[in-house]
Every structure is written in C-alpha cells, then in structure tokens.
Design a protein around this motif. Sequence first.
Motif, PDB file in Angstrom:
ATOM      1  N   HIS A  97       0.995  -1.235  -0.143  1.00 46.88           N
ATOM      2  CA  HIS A  97       0.005   0.005  -0.019  1.00 46.88           C
ATOM      3  C   HIS A  97       1.018   1.301   0.002  1.00 46.88           C
ATOM      4  CE1 HIS A  97      -2.909  -2.891   0.810  1.00 46.88           C
ATOM      5  NE2 HIS A  97      -2.983  -3.089   2.086  1.00 46.88           N
ATOM      6  N   LEU A  98       0.975   1.853  -1.089  1.00 43.85           N
ATOM      7  CA  LEU A  98       1.780   2.889  -1.285  1.00 43.85           C
ATOM      8  C   LEU A  98       1.321   4.176  -0.963  1.00 43.85           C
ATOM      9  CD1 LEU A  98       3.482   1.737  -4.649  1.00 43.85           C
ATOM     10  CD2 LEU A  98       4.520   1.823  -2.317  1.00 43.85           C
ATOM     11  N   PRO A  99       1.582   5.070  -0.027  1.00 45.30           N
ATOM     12  CA  PRO A  99       0.985   6.489   0.423  1.00 45.30           C
ATOM     13  C   PRO A  99       1.430   7.604  -0.492  1.00 45.30           C
ATOM     14  CG  PRO A  99       2.974   6.185   1.937  1.00 45.30           C
ATOM     15  CD  PRO A  99       2.802   4.895   0.763  1.00 45.30           C
ATOM     16  N   THR A 100       2.363   7.369  -1.451  1.00 42.64           N
ATOM     17  CA  THR A 100       2.702   8.465  -2.380  1.00 42.64           C
ATOM     18  C   THR A 100       1.319   8.660  -3.400  1.00 42.64           C
ATOM     19  OG1 THR A 100       3.890   6.853  -3.834  1.00 42.64           O
ATOM     20  CG2 THR A 100       4.900   8.032  -2.004  1.00 42.64           C
ATOM     21  N   LYS A 160      -0.562  10.095 -10.654  1.00 39.94           N
ATOM     22  CA  LYS A 160      -2.029  10.557 -11.220  1.00 39.94           C
ATOM     23  C   LYS A 160      -2.947   9.438 -11.064  1.00 39.94           C
ATOM     24  CE  LYS A 160      -4.401  10.653 -15.322  1.00 39.94           C
ATOM     25  NZ  LYS A 160      -5.145   9.531 -16.043  1.00 39.94           N
ATOM     26  N   ASP A 161      -2.852   8.073 -11.302  1.00 44.24           N
ATOM     27  CA  ASP A 161      -3.561   7.145 -11.282  1.00 44.24           C
ATOM     28  C   ASP A 161      -4.264   7.168  -9.619  1.00 44.24           C
ATOM     29  OD1 ASP A 161      -3.169   6.410 -13.763  1.00 44.24           O
ATOM     30  OD2 ASP A 161      -1.827   4.941 -13.427  1.00 44.24           O
ATOM     31  N   ARG A 162      -3.563   7.172  -8.893  1.00 43.76           N
ATOM     32  CA  ARG A 162      -4.172   7.135  -7.360  1.00 43.76           C
ATOM     33  C   ARG A 162      -4.897   8.174  -7.054  1.00 43.76           C
ATOM     34  NH1 ARG A 162       1.696   5.844  -5.554  1.00 43.76           N
ATOM     35  NH2 ARG A 162       2.003   3.707  -6.529  1.00 43.76           N
ATOM     36  N   LEU A 165     -18.761   9.363  -3.249  1.00 44.86           N
ATOM     37  CA  LEU A 165     -19.143   8.925  -1.956  1.00 44.86           C
ATOM     38  C   LEU A 165     -18.782   9.999  -0.861  1.00 44.86           C
ATOM     39  CD1 LEU A 165     -17.793   5.277  -2.487  1.00 44.86           C
ATOM     40  CD2 LEU A 165     -20.023   6.206  -2.714  1.00 44.86           C
ATOM     41  N   GLY A 166     -18.026  11.073  -1.183  1.00 43.68           N
ATOM     42  CA  GLY A 166     -17.983  12.176  -0.097  1.00 43.68           C
ATOM     43  C   GLY A 166     -16.703  11.887   0.824  1.00 43.68           C
ATOM     44  N   TYR A 167     -15.747  10.892   0.605  1.00 42.11           N
ATOM     45  CA  TYR A 167     -14.685  10.700   1.640  1.00 42.11           C
ATOM     46  C   TYR A 167     -13.491  10.216   0.793  1.00 42.11           C
ATOM     47  CZ  TYR A 167     -15.250   5.498   1.027  1.00 42.11           C
ATOM     48  OH  TYR A 167     -15.352   4.353   0.346  1.00 42.11           O
ATOM     49  N   VAL A 168     -12.367  10.325   1.545  1.00 42.51           N
ATOM     50  CA  VAL A 168     -11.005  10.065   1.049  1.00 42.51           C
ATOM     51  C   VAL A 168     -10.603   8.719   1.197  1.00 42.51           C
ATOM     52  CG1 VAL A 168      -8.702  10.495   0.953  1.00 42.51           C
ATOM     53  CG2 VAL A 168     -10.374  12.431   0.964  1.00 42.51           C
ATOM     54  N   PRO A 169     -10.405   7.842   0.408  1.00 43.71           N
ATOM     55  CA  PRO A 169     -10.166   6.317   0.730  1.00 43.71           C
ATOM     56  C   PRO A 169      -8.631   6.298   1.196  1.00 43.71           C
ATOM     57  CG  PRO A 169      -9.940   6.671  -1.756  1.00 43.71           C
ATOM     58  CD  PRO A 169     -10.506   8.081  -1.072  1.00 43.71           C
ATOM     59  N   SER A 170      -8.346   5.228   1.801  1.00 42.60           N
ATOM     60  CA  SER A 170      -7.014   4.987   2.556  1.00 42.60           C
ATOM     61  C   SER A 170      -6.285   4.452   1.562  1.00 42.60           C
ATOM     62  CB  SER A 170      -7.247   4.055   3.686  1.00 42.60           C
ATOM     63  OG  SER A 170      -7.643   2.676   3.395  1.00 42.60           O
ATOM     64  N   PRO A 171      -4.997   4.448   1.843  1.00 44.20           N
ATOM     65  CA  PRO A 171      -3.801   3.717   0.632  1.00 44.20           C
ATOM     66  C   PRO A 171      -4.121   2.260   0.557  1.00 44.20           C
ATOM     67  CG  PRO A 171      -2.497   5.100   2.142  1.00 44.20           C
ATOM     68  CD  PRO A 171      -4.217   5.114   2.583  1.00 44.20           C
ATOM     69  N   ALA A 172      -4.764   1.591   1.771  1.00 46.30           N
ATOM     70  CA  ALA A 172      -4.989   0.074   1.283  1.00 46.30           C
ATOM     71  C   ALA A 172      -6.266   0.109   0.298  1.00 46.30           C
ATOM     72  CB  ALA A 172      -5.454  -0.338   2.678  1.00 46.30           C
ATOM     73  N   ASP A 173      -7.353   1.009   0.640  1.00 47.72           N
ATOM     74  CA  ASP A 173      -8.411   0.904  -0.415  1.00 47.72           C
ATOM     75  C   ASP A 173      -8.033   1.096  -1.668  1.00 47.72           C
ATOM     76  OD1 ASP A 173     -10.116   0.312   1.890  1.00 47.72           O
ATOM     77  OD2 ASP A 173     -10.617   2.169   2.350  1.00 47.72           O
ATOM     78  N   VAL A 174      -7.065   2.101  -1.968  1.00 51.12           N
ATOM     79  CA  VAL A 174      -6.781   2.424  -3.337  1.00 51.12           C
ATOM     80  C   VAL A 174      -5.723   1.558  -3.962  1.00 51.12           C
ATOM     81  CG1 VAL A 174      -5.354   4.247  -4.552  1.00 51.12           C
ATOM     82  CG2 VAL A 174      -6.928   4.985  -2.882  1.00 51.12           C
ATOM     83  N   SER A 175      -5.004   0.811  -3.186  1.00 53.27           N
ATOM     84  CA  SER A 175      -4.403  -0.236  -3.618  1.00 53.27           C
ATOM     85  C   SER A 175      -5.128  -1.398  -4.110  1.00 53.27           C
ATOM     86  CB  SER A 175      -3.590  -0.723  -2.531  1.00 53.27           C
ATOM     87  OG  SER A 175      -2.627  -1.750  -2.947  1.00 53.27           O
ATOM     88  N   LYS A 176      -6.306  -1.719  -3.583  1.00 51.78           N
ATOM     89  CA  LYS A 176      -7.168  -2.904  -4.194  1.00 51.78           C
ATOM     90  C   LYS A 176      -7.640  -2.478  -5.224  1.00 51.78           C
ATOM     91  CE  LYS A 176      -8.591  -4.391   0.618  1.00 51.78           C
ATOM     92  NZ  LYS A 176      -9.514  -4.534   1.546  1.00 51.78           N
ATOM     93  N   GLU A 177      -8.092  -1.245  -5.586  1.00 53.49           N
ATOM     94  CA  GLU A 177      -8.566  -0.833  -7.008  1.00 53.49           C
ATOM     95  C   GLU A 177      -7.578  -0.519  -7.822  1.00 53.49           C
ATOM     96  OE1 GLU A 177     -11.477   2.631  -8.527  1.00 53.49           O
ATOM     97  OE2 GLU A 177     -11.344   2.433  -6.357  1.00 53.49           O
ATOM     98  N   ASN A 236      -7.960  18.127   1.167  1.00 61.12           N
ATOM     99  CA  ASN A 236      -6.330  18.252   1.584  1.00 61.12           C
ATOM    100  C   ASN A 236      -6.337  17.464   3.084  1.00 61.12           C
ATOM    101  OD1 ASN A 236      -5.178  18.789  -0.937  1.00 61.12           O
ATOM    102  ND2 ASN A 236      -5.572  20.933  -0.397  1.00 61.12           N
ATOM    103  N   GLU A 237      -7.392  18.208   3.905  1.00 63.25           N
ATOM    104  CA  GLU A 237      -7.313  17.670   5.282  1.00 63.25           C
ATOM    105  C   GLU A 237      -7.490  16.330   5.415  1.00 63.25           C
ATOM    106  OE1 GLU A 237      -9.694  18.756   9.336  1.00 63.25           O
ATOM    107  OE2 GLU A 237      -9.780  20.244   7.616  1.00 63.25           O
ATOM    108  N   GLN A 238      -8.600  15.773   4.806  1.00 65.60           N
ATOM    109  CA  GLN A 238      -8.875  14.344   4.850  1.00 65.60           C
ATOM    110  C   GLN A 238      -7.831  13.395   4.336  1.00 65.60           C
ATOM    111  OE1 GLN A 238     -12.898  13.144   4.098  1.00 65.60           O
ATOM    112  NE2 GLN A 238     -13.923  14.652   4.880  1.00 65.60           N
ATOM    113  N   MET A 239      -6.940  13.885   3.223  1.00 63.19           N
ATOM    114  CA  MET A 239      -6.031  13.148   2.614  1.00 63.19           C
ATOM    115  C   MET A 239      -4.947  13.138   3.691  1.00 63.19           C
ATOM    116  SD  MET A 239      -6.071  14.609  -1.365  1.00 63.19           S
ATOM    117  CE  MET A 239      -4.672  13.941  -1.600  1.00 63.19           C
ATOM    118  N   LEU A 240      -4.594  14.131   4.156  1.00 62.06           N
ATOM    119  CA  LEU A 240      -3.442  14.019   5.315  1.00 62.06           C
ATOM    120  C   LEU A 240      -3.720  13.056   6.348  1.00 62.06           C
ATOM    121  CD1 LEU A 240      -2.264  17.796   5.338  1.00 62.06           C
ATOM    122  CD2 LEU A 240      -1.143  15.635   4.324  1.00 62.06           C
ATOM    123  N   GLY A 241      -5.052  13.134   6.787  1.00 62.32           N
ATOM    124  CA  GLY A 241      -5.677  12.196   7.940  1.00 62.32           C
ATOM    125  C   GLY A 241      -5.687  10.966   7.731  1.00 62.32           C
ATOM    126  N   MET A 242      -5.663  10.552   6.414  1.00 60.32           N
ATOM    127  CA  MET A 242      -5.764   9.271   5.778  1.00 60.32           C
ATOM    128  C   MET A 242      -4.189   8.438   5.576  1.00 60.32           C
ATOM    129  SD  MET A 242      -8.821   8.186   6.136  1.00 60.32           S
ATOM    130  CE  MET A 242      -8.561   6.682   5.554  1.00 60.32           C
TER     131      MET A 242
END
Length: 487
Positions: free
Chosen positions: A295-298, A301-303, A314-326, A459-465
């Motif tokens: 799960h890469l947090p960087t 463009k695709d992520r 959906l109104g929320y920022v997914p975590s690196p693990a969720d993005v990694s699955k997709e 940006n705030e939610q991205m940093l929080g995730m």
Amino acid sequence: MQSTSYTAPNSHHFSLPWKSPEHHFTTRKSTPFKPKSRFKTLSLTNSLRPSLDYEPEESIDKGPGPVIASPGRLPVVIRKSGRVSRDFFIPKQVSESYMDYVKWKFLHRVFSSALQVLATQAMFRAIGFGYSRSLPSAAALNWVLKDGLGRLSRCIYTASLASAFDTNLKRVRFSTSVIFTLSIGVELLTPAFPQYFLLLASVANIAKQISLASYLATNTAVHRSFAIGDNLGEVSAKAQIQTVCFDNLGLLLAALLNMLLKNSPRLLAGLPFVIYPIFSAFDLFGIYQGLKHVHLPTLTKDRLEIILNTWIELGYVPSPADVSKEEGVDFLWTKGKNVWPIRIGCLSPEDQIPKWSMMAMQCTSSEDYYFICMEIFHNKVKRTKRQGILLCLREGAITANIIMGFLQACYIRKAILVKRSWWENIIGGSDPLDSVFNEWFQVMEDSKRCAQKDLSLLNEQMLGMGWAAKNILLSTQEQTRYSFVDD
C-alpha cells in the motif's frame, strides 16, 4: 510519600509508593525483627503481557505473638522481546499487511530459486554438448556478451524508465518479473540448441539484468510502505534475511528433485520442461498477490484519480489500502479503459480539437496555473477514436494547483457523463454552435466552483488518511508544462 506501616529500628525496609487495587498491607505492631534477607530477588519472565497484579507474601510467623509482614513482591514484570524466530524474520514495527506480503514472497522466492537452479544445470549441460574446442572461447565470449551486454542493457533500461519506477511501480515490478521468468525458460532451452548457447545465454542475461534493475529500483519504496516506525533499515535487513532463507528452501527443493531422478538421466533432462510451467505459475502468482498488499502512500496520477472519484461520488477520501485494492497491478492493456479518460500533459497536434483548444487557451488568465480542454484519442492499432479531457499545467504549478485542476477535470467528466451521447455527438461534429460553447463555459464555471469549495477539506482528509500530499509523482510526459511569453 510516607509509608503508614511500622518499620523496626535499624531495618532497611523500603516503602512502596504504589498500592495494589485488590490487596492491601495490614499494619501491625511488632517487636523488632531482622529479616533473613534484605532484598527480594526479582524473577525474569518471557511473558509478552505484563501483569500488574501481585500478591503480598504471607506472614513469616502465623502463630501467636507479634509478627511483621514480609516485603511484598514487586509489581514488575521484565519483558523480553518476542520469540527469536519472529524477531529473526519480521521487523518490530510494520503495517498490518506485511505478514500477508511475506507469505506470498515465500511462495515466489522458493519456486523462483528452484527454477534458477534447474536453468543453471541446463546451461552446464548445453556447454557439455558442444565441441571440446569451443569451451574456452565460449567462456570468453560468455563474459563479453552475457555479462557485458546484460549490464549495458540494464543501464539503458534504468535510464529510460527512471520516472516509471515511482509512477507505475507495481506494473513495472510485475512486468519485469514476467521477463525474468521468460529468461529462465530461454536458459532451459540451451541444451536443445547447444550451437546457439552464447546467443540464448546472452539474451537471457539481458532479460535478467533488466528485471534486477527494476527490483533494486522499486525495493526501497516497497519497504518504506511497510515501515511505519521509521525503521526502513530494519525492514530492508529483515527482507534480505527472508530472501536468503526462502532461496535456500528453493535450492533444497531443486536438490530433492535431482536426487529422486538421479538414476534416470532421460527423466532428469526432461524435468525442467515439465515443471517449468508449474513453478513459473506459482512464482508469478506469488508476485502478483504480494503486490496487492503493498500500500503505497505516495500520490501519482492514477492514485489521485481514484481518490478524487471516490470523493466526488461517495464524499470521503479512501485509505492507501483501499486505493491499492482498486489500483491493482494495472497492466498496460487495461490502462486507460475509463470512459472520458483524463490526461495530464501538453496539447498533441494529432489529438487536439482546434476550436476547443483555442477557446480553452483564450480563457486562461495570467493567474491560472492550468487550463482544461477536450481532445480525441486516436488508437492507430484498432483505428478507433475516443473522447477525453486534457489537463495542461503551467510552469510553476505546485501540488495544490495540480490537485485543484484534476479535481475540476473530474467534476467536468461527471457533468459530461450525464449528457454523454449529446457531448460525443457535438465533439464529433465539424462546426459546433455558439450555444454549445456557452454550455461548455457553464460546465467549466460550475466545476471550478465545486473544486474550490472542496479543496481545503479534501487536503485535510488526505493528510488524515496518511497520504503524502506534499508532492505528486508524475511521469515524464505528465511533467510537461506550458508558459506565457511574458513569464
């Protein structure tokens, strides 16, 4: 804090400043008493769960007469580190997905190592099948062609794909693993064509060097994704231990296969061709599954596109693990299959739509750090056309400008998909009406307004995730910028 218990004169009895929640010391009057031992010996334990419960010792003398309570057992458990086997293989502070990654790494390394042993044996047999006079010259040419050309190809490959190691790490890692597996297959063919030994060995070595370059270039990023305690050095060291141990198991597997068939040279010669497809399948399957747990947090463009689409829908920022699955491994033939894909780069003479591009540039002010326009992708192989959205970045654009422009482009795509057939017919037409341009201006204004409203919270939610939102890794083509003449 003073103790309330009575202490005999000239006695070195240390009072404890803490209390047990369940046991209390009782205070009794007693005659002076000299303990047999001044200090209580602490016992060591290997327990991983420290217990704060302790029992006071029974009175030394339960009979009649004054007695004194002996000192209580200290509520301290000295903990040692975990089991030796776990500490030897696994770092102390890693992410939850690390163990799953190591399991699939075990599958990959064992079968890959076994295949390499069999390939080396096949190459030795190929040399033995040739003429006796060709052996010295083969060794010399092998050094020049096999190793020299392999290293040269490794340098060329690394230089040409430097940015791809960051932006498309999983895809590059898996694709070069496939190349490495194919190189082993080429080496296994050398006994069947001993007269082409040097050519086949050189080609296989070039493929191996390319795969090795990719492995070394991406290994640090993979290890950093697991090191949650800034222990990158420990994770890298333990990874080397794992590789050595797993490879040795692969050597043992190959040795057992050779021992079972040592009395049958014909079966031993045909063994690699039988087990190669099986071992290769396990090898590549282990690599593919292991990359799913990286799960890469960087931000790439695709992520970033996955994050923004989830935010809009959906109104929320997914975590690196969720993005990694997709995100997956993202093969080359599956990339760009989205409807109305968004591209970051510059205008292409083949793909641009002159009127739409000129209109977008004319509406760009000196305060803007990007502009957005429509374009058409031409697939020369399939001879098809697809509509898309182009995001052009200006020289000096920072991360916030890129996120803002990409977010606006995603909102534009959402608005276009509501009237997809209408927009596709307009783009395919030769001379759009002024009402169409007015519609496009309205979409641009609405999307920009929505992007500006969401940017701060996004940006705030991205940093929080846990996303590293200070920088976005872009490929060489995506790093192209435009500038004004007055800049």
